[in-house]
Design an enzyme around this catalytic site. Sequence first.
Site, PDB file in Angstrom:
ATOM      1  CE  LYS A 111      43.670  34.987  33.983  1.00 44.78           C
ATOM      2  NZ  LYS A 111      43.796  35.672  35.215  1.00 44.78           N
ATOM      3  CE  LYS A 194      41.214  31.905  42.042  1.00 47.13           C
ATOM      4  NZ  LYS A 194      41.685  33.217  41.809  1.00 47.13           N
ATOM      5  CE  LYS A 197      34.800  38.213  38.838  1.00 50.97           C
ATOM      6  NZ  LYS A 197      35.292  39.724  38.898  1.00 50.97           N
TER       7      LYS A 197
HETATM    8  P1  TYM Z   1      40.568  39.817  41.368  1.00 51.74           P
HETATM    9  O1  TYM Z   1      39.632  40.916  40.581  1.00 51.74           O
HETATM   10  O2  TYM Z   1      40.905  38.588  40.605  1.00 51.74           O
HETATM   11  O3  TYM Z   1      39.884  39.403  42.746  1.00 51.74           O
HETATM   12  C1  TYM Z   1      39.659  40.754  43.664  1.00 51.74           C
HETATM   13  C2  TYM Z   1      39.809  40.192  45.063  1.00 51.74           C
HETATM   14  O4  TYM Z   1      39.344  39.197  45.509  1.00 51.74           O
HETATM   15  C3  TYM Z   1      40.055  38.171  45.827  1.00 51.74           C
HETATM   16  N1  TYM Z   1      39.567  36.950  45.635  1.00 51.74           N
HETATM   17  C4  TYM Z   1      39.555  35.829  46.548  1.00 51.74           C
HETATM   18  N2  TYM Z   1      39.850  35.585  47.835  1.00 51.74           N
HETATM   19  C5  TYM Z   1      39.690  34.383  48.392  1.00 51.74           C
HETATM   20  N3  TYM Z   1      39.301  33.492  47.484  1.00 51.74           N
HETATM   21  C6  TYM Z   1      38.844  33.373  46.350  1.00 51.74           C
HETATM   22  N4  TYM Z   1      38.413  32.284  45.641  1.00 51.74           N
HETATM   23  C7  TYM Z   1      38.958  34.393  45.725  1.00 51.74           C
HETATM   24  N5  TYM Z   1      38.823  35.185  44.392  1.00 51.74           N
HETATM   25  C8  TYM Z   1      39.126  36.167  44.614  1.00 51.74           C
HETATM   26  C9  TYM Z   1      41.465  38.146  45.385  1.00 51.74           C
HETATM   27  O5  TYM Z   1      42.359  38.048  46.300  1.00 51.74           O
HETATM   28  C10 TYM Z   1      41.476  39.926  45.379  1.00 51.74           C
HETATM   29  O6  TYM Z   1      41.885  40.623  46.654  1.00 51.74           O
HETATM   30  N6  TYM Z   1      45.218  41.561  40.816  1.00 51.74           N
HETATM   31  C11 TYM Z   1      43.895  41.813  41.473  1.00 51.74           C
HETATM   32  C12 TYM Z   1      43.337  43.162  41.315  1.00 51.74           C
HETATM   33  C13 TYM Z   1      44.271  44.327  41.553  1.00 51.74           C
HETATM   34  C14 TYM Z   1      44.763  44.864  42.887  1.00 51.74           C
HETATM   35  C15 TYM Z   1      45.560  45.673  42.630  1.00 51.74           C
HETATM   36  C16 TYM Z   1      44.752  44.149  44.040  1.00 51.74           C
HETATM   37  C17 TYM Z   1      44.788  45.073  40.586  1.00 51.74           C
HETATM   38  N7  TYM Z   1      45.848  45.970  41.157  1.00 51.74           N
HETATM   39  C18 TYM Z   1      46.108  46.532  43.724  1.00 51.74           C
HETATM   40  C19 TYM Z   1      45.298  44.928  45.086  1.00 51.74           C
HETATM   41  C20 TYM Z   1      46.067  46.072  44.967  1.00 51.74           C
HETATM   42  C21 TYM Z   1      42.833  40.802  41.200  1.00 51.74           C
HETATM   43  O7  TYM Z   1      43.207  40.355  39.942  1.00 51.74           O
HETATM   44  O8  TYM Z   1      41.982  40.784  41.877  1.00 51.74           O
END
Ligand code: TYM
Length: 327
Positions: A111, A194, A197
């Site tokens: 980032k 992967k 967004k």
């Molecule tokens: P975020 O918003 O980027 O993504 C949400 C969830 O989707 C999964 N994901 C994927 N899994 C497999 N392949 C992909 N291409 C893919 N893209 C997204 C992510 O692994 C995630 O599970 N940090 C987290 C949000 C968060 C969170 C938490 C999660 C904040 N606090 C506490 C669990 C517990 C995030 O940025 O997810």
Amino acid sequence: MEKVVSGIRPTGNLHLGNYFGAVTNFVRMQNDYNCYFFIADWHSLTTHPKPEDIVQSVDTILAEYLACGLDPEKSTIYVQSDVKEVLELYLFLNMNAYLGELERVTTFKEKARKQPDNVNAGLLTYPTLMASDILIHRALKVPVGKDQEQNMEMARKCARRFNNIYGVDFFPEPQSFYFSEKAVKIPGLDGSGKMGKSEGNCIYLKDDAKTIQKKVMKAVTDSGPTQPNSPKPEVIENLFTFLNIVSEPDTVKFFEEKWNDCSIRYGDLKKQLAQDIIKFTDPIRERIAQYSADKDLLHKIAAQGADKARQSAQETIKEVRHIIGFR
Ligand code: TYM
């Protein structure tokens, strides 16, 4: 019942990576666990500092959660910023988190490279906020995709460190959870790794048939196999990963055979894949439209979820204050 927590940032619509990496697992876990699923709007501020970017998306993700099958009767569904106790825990955890370890987190480095003019402290302490989200409910399991492994390691470190510093056995070490043998990584179809967004390569649950078809037909391929039974290059493996997820076993077998005898036509494969993704997302898209139109229902569900999440959070934070020595 064991507690489960997970969240998604509301920086846009849910895509197939979110769905297959996380949300399907949320839905499957609801019956057997005490689940807390939230919308991580504070986390979004690390990359999208203006609330107007977020407010709209909170409703969007909520409607999409429900359309995917999250059930407010079974799970606590809430918005992160409705539970202020998380912030207090974030502050406590930050006091025992070190610059060096935070700077080494890969997502921070990525980032920081992507937004060099906005390497903010929130970005640096992203993992401690995520740890707070999880530890505030003292959750044991966290359904997440592969990309969250390092953040999960930090959450365990925060739990261990807290217990060690204060000589207690208070926070359990949360584990990533998936029903498959290993963590899921949904690829992009543009050959870039992967689906995500910020990669700009997403197929969204709300995409209509024409959009999905266009995106799939543009998927990167190669010039085709030249030797029977040869291993697949990554971009072709990616297409098969999708086929395996959304298509019938017979369809997968058919294209596997075509690959193996070198008669595969990528155009046919993509057409089939697009059709199968559409078949799968069609009913979800309809439900997204229905839920999105019912703002009163969305707000009622968020309010109910906030109450329940706050109750659980207050129990934890009360004990945390006591353990640290604030009376
Ligand atoms: P975020 O918003 O980027 O993504 C949400 C969830 O989707 C999964 N994901 C994927 N899994 C497999 N392949 C992909 N291409 C893919 N893209 C997204 C992510 O692994 C995630 O599970 N940090 C987290 C949000 C968060 C969170 C938490 C999660 C904040 N606090 C506490 C669990 C517990 C995030 O940025 O997810």
